[in-house]
Write an enzyme that holds these catalytic residues in place. Structure first.
Site, PDB file in Angstrom:
ATOM      1  N   TRP A 173     -24.589  22.302  38.781  1.00 59.80           N
ATOM      2  CA  TRP A 173     -23.346  21.380  38.301  1.00 59.80           C
ATOM      3  C   TRP A 173     -23.299  21.679  36.926  1.00 59.80           C
ATOM      4  O   TRP A 173     -22.034  21.658  36.391  1.00 59.80           O
ATOM      5  CB  TRP A 173     -23.704  20.025  38.595  1.00 59.80           C
ATOM      6  CG  TRP A 173     -23.388  19.581  40.113  1.00 59.80           C
ATOM      7  CD1 TRP A 173     -24.461  19.235  40.790  1.00 59.80           C
ATOM      8  CD2 TRP A 173     -22.322  19.824  40.990  1.00 59.80           C
ATOM      9  NE1 TRP A 173     -23.906  19.283  41.999  1.00 59.80           N
ATOM     10  CE2 TRP A 173     -22.843  19.395  42.133  1.00 59.80           C
ATOM     11  CE3 TRP A 173     -20.900  20.402  40.645  1.00 59.80           C
ATOM     12  CZ2 TRP A 173     -21.738  19.584  43.349  1.00 59.80           C
ATOM     13  CZ3 TRP A 173     -19.993  20.283  41.633  1.00 59.80           C
ATOM     14  CH2 TRP A 173     -20.356  20.191  42.812  1.00 59.80           C
ATOM     15  N   ASP A 209     -22.893  14.135  32.443  1.00 62.62           N
ATOM     16  CA  ASP A 209     -22.524  14.129  33.758  1.00 62.62           C
ATOM     17  C   ASP A 209     -23.513  13.304  34.475  1.00 62.62           C
ATOM     18  O   ASP A 209     -24.716  13.779  34.825  1.00 62.62           O
ATOM     19  CB  ASP A 209     -22.264  15.545  34.425  1.00 62.62           C
ATOM     20  CG  ASP A 209     -22.116  15.346  35.911  1.00 62.62           C
ATOM     21  OD1 ASP A 209     -21.869  14.294  36.412  1.00 62.62           O
ATOM     22  OD2 ASP A 209     -21.829  16.390  36.222  1.00 62.62           O
ATOM     23  N   LYS A 217     -21.953   9.389  44.990  1.00 67.13           N
ATOM     24  CA  LYS A 217     -23.280   9.694  45.256  1.00 67.13           C
ATOM     25  C   LYS A 217     -24.098   8.178  45.264  1.00 67.13           C
ATOM     26  O   LYS A 217     -24.595   7.891  46.129  1.00 67.13           O
ATOM     27  CB  LYS A 217     -23.802  10.357  44.215  1.00 67.13           C
ATOM     28  CG  LYS A 217     -23.017  11.778  43.871  1.00 67.13           C
ATOM     29  CD  LYS A 217     -23.306  12.812  44.918  1.00 67.13           C
ATOM     30  CE  LYS A 217     -22.087  13.884  44.798  1.00 67.13           C
ATOM     31  NZ  LYS A 217     -21.953  14.708  43.571  1.00 67.13           N
TER      32      LYS A 217
HETATM   33  C1  LIG Z   1     -21.267  15.678  43.048  1.00 66.21           C
HETATM   34  C2  LIG Z   1     -21.346  16.134  41.565  1.00 66.21           C
HETATM   35  C3  LIG Z   1     -20.280  16.670  41.049  1.00 66.21           C
HETATM   36  C4  LIG Z   1     -18.898  16.910  41.382  1.00 66.21           C
HETATM   37  O1  LIG Z   1     -18.247  15.896  41.866  1.00 66.21           O
HETATM   38  P1  LIG Z   1     -16.831  15.828  42.778  1.00 66.21           P
HETATM   39  O2  LIG Z   1     -16.400  14.383  42.909  1.00 66.21           O
HETATM   40  O3  LIG Z   1     -16.981  16.515  44.152  1.00 66.21           O
HETATM   41  O4  LIG Z   1     -15.930  16.650  41.765  1.00 66.21           O
HETATM   42  C5  LIG Z   1     -20.386  16.741  39.646  1.00 66.21           C
HETATM   43  N1  LIG Z   1     -21.678  16.693  39.169  1.00 66.21           N
HETATM   44  C6  LIG Z   1     -22.665  16.150  39.659  1.00 66.21           C
HETATM   45  C7  LIG Z   1     -23.840  16.083  39.005  1.00 66.21           C
HETATM   46  C8  LIG Z   1     -22.510  16.036  41.033  1.00 66.21           C
HETATM   47  O5  LIG Z   1     -23.678  15.651  41.813  1.00 66.21           O
END
Ligand SMILES: *Cc1c(COP(=O)(O)O)cnc(C)c1O
Length: 376
Positions: free
Chosen positions: A104, A188, A212
């Site tokens: 990511w 993030d 998540k």
């Molecule tokens: C799932 C995830 C993303 C992407 O998320 P989307 O909502 O599908 O764009 C980005 N960063 C991390 C750490 C993730 O787990």
């Protein structure tokens, strides 16, 4: 009602009582005669839902007043562009630095390259040999005192928990301690949000998609320090300009109303569970129980450096890979869903977010022990 245990990485399992409340309110929210998805986002009912969601989120994470709480579109991936478009022009240098620890953060870095001069402050793509042990790419985190952070970078970006690789920062770094006190940290936190407190003294922006650990897909949560508003590049779409979103209380355009309602139910559920301190304790107990089991097993193994094993996403391999397919088939039949690892890593992955109770981890270990006995 007995449901299978769902170890999906995201979208992922939600608390049953939240799903049941949403179901009960589906066609008539609190006597309004409307489903939440049928309401005006500017009406009094939805205003209450939105305001309570923000207030609950602020109290759960003790968000200081210097931070805006924004509810946005675009997901975590949208933020890979939203962050540089809002911040990279901040000091007129158009530079930003990225720490690469896996899938990511690398995606974030790749996207940022479209907006300015992007440099890698640290990179865990190279293997690491330490203490007589070998760690493959993306299984360790470079120590912050070795990062190369440019003092004129508009921000430094990292991914607090790599959902695919299963590495997590044990704590957010203090950039002042690594010689970059002026550089805002952008984190993030898509996959570990609300699983532990956030040290906002170390953060400029933190963001994450809800699917998540904080609800369903569709809403992105962003915490933005107020001095970082108002620096968007001219090319930044109006709906993604933090200053516009903040100025309109996240109603610059129609917000993802139903997804935010679900997140609001999750926030109330979290408060009933004892808040993020309780989630932090539970996540430590769940993950350490699973890692302890993996470490003593002859069949299974986790290869992440012990200092940065994720509390949320636990990847593991079967030393006999020929057993992968039968493991997945038998685990699903036993009511343990979505254990297949990400295609870039292979093997298995158990995602054990806030909504996964300890009992689910115990059921997983019981199955794995039995499988090892029969096939090991
Ligand atoms: C799932 C995830 C993303 C992407 O998320 P989307 O909502 O599908 O764009 C980005 N960063 C991390 C750490 C993730 O787990």
């Amino acid at each position: 009602m007995k449901r299978p245990w769902n170890f999906a990485a995201g979208p992922s399992t939600l608390p049953l009582e939240v799903l049941q409340q949403a179901a009960a309110e589906m066609s008539d929210w609190e006597g309004s005669g409307m489903s939440v998805m049928e309401m005006s986002h500017r009406g009094r009912h939805y205003s209450r839902i939105r305001d309570e969601a923000e207030a609950d989120l602020r109290s759960l994470l003790r968000v200081p007043d210097e931070f805006e709480v924004l509810f946005m579109h675009g997901g975590g991936s949208g933020h890979n562009a939203i962050v540089p478009m809002n911040l990279i022009g901040r000091n007129g240098r158009n530079r930003a630095d990225y720490v690469l620890t896996g899938h990511w953060s690398r995606k974030s870095y790749n996207e940022a390259g479209r907006y300015g001069d992007i440099s890698v402050a640290a990179n865990a793509e190279t293997p690491l040999d330490t203490d007589g042990r070998h760690y493959e790419a993306w299984t360790w985190i470079p120590s912050p005192d070795q990062w190369r952070v440019r003092s004129d970078a508009a921000y430094l970006h990292l991914c607090a928990n790599e959902t695919v690789g299963g590495v997590e920062f044990p704590e957010l770094p203090d950039l002042a301690a690594v010689g970059a006190p002026e550089v805002p940290l952008v984190a993030d936190i898509s996959s570990n949000i609300l699983s532990q407190p956030i040290d906002f003294t170390r953060v400029g922006v933190a963001y994450g998609g809800a699917q998540k650990n904080a609800g369903s897909a569709g809403v992105t949560l962003a915490f933005v320090r107020k001095d970082l508003l108002g620096h968007a590049l001219p090319i930044c779409p109006s709906v993604f300009d933090y200053a516009n979103v903040a100025g309109a209380q996240s109603m610059f355009n129609t917000p993802p109303t139903y997804a935010l309602y679900i997140s609001g139910l999750i926030f109330k559920w979290l408060i009933r569970q004892g808040g993020v301190a309780a989630m932090q304790a539970a996540s430590r107990r769940k993950s350490s129980t699973l890692y302890d089991y993996l470490d003593q097993s002859d069949l299974y193994a986790n290869h992440i450096h012990p200092s940065c094993r994720s509390r949320m996403n636990v990847p593991f391999v079967l030393r006999n890979e020929a057993l992968n397919a039968v493991f997945l088939m038998e685990s699903e039949a036993a009511g343990l869903l979505s254990l297949k690892g990400h295609k870039s890593v292979g093997g298995m992955r158990a995602s054990i977010y806030n909504a996964m109770p300890f009992e689910g981890v115990q059921a997983l270990i019981a199955f794995m022990r039995d499988f090892e006995r029969r096939h090991g």
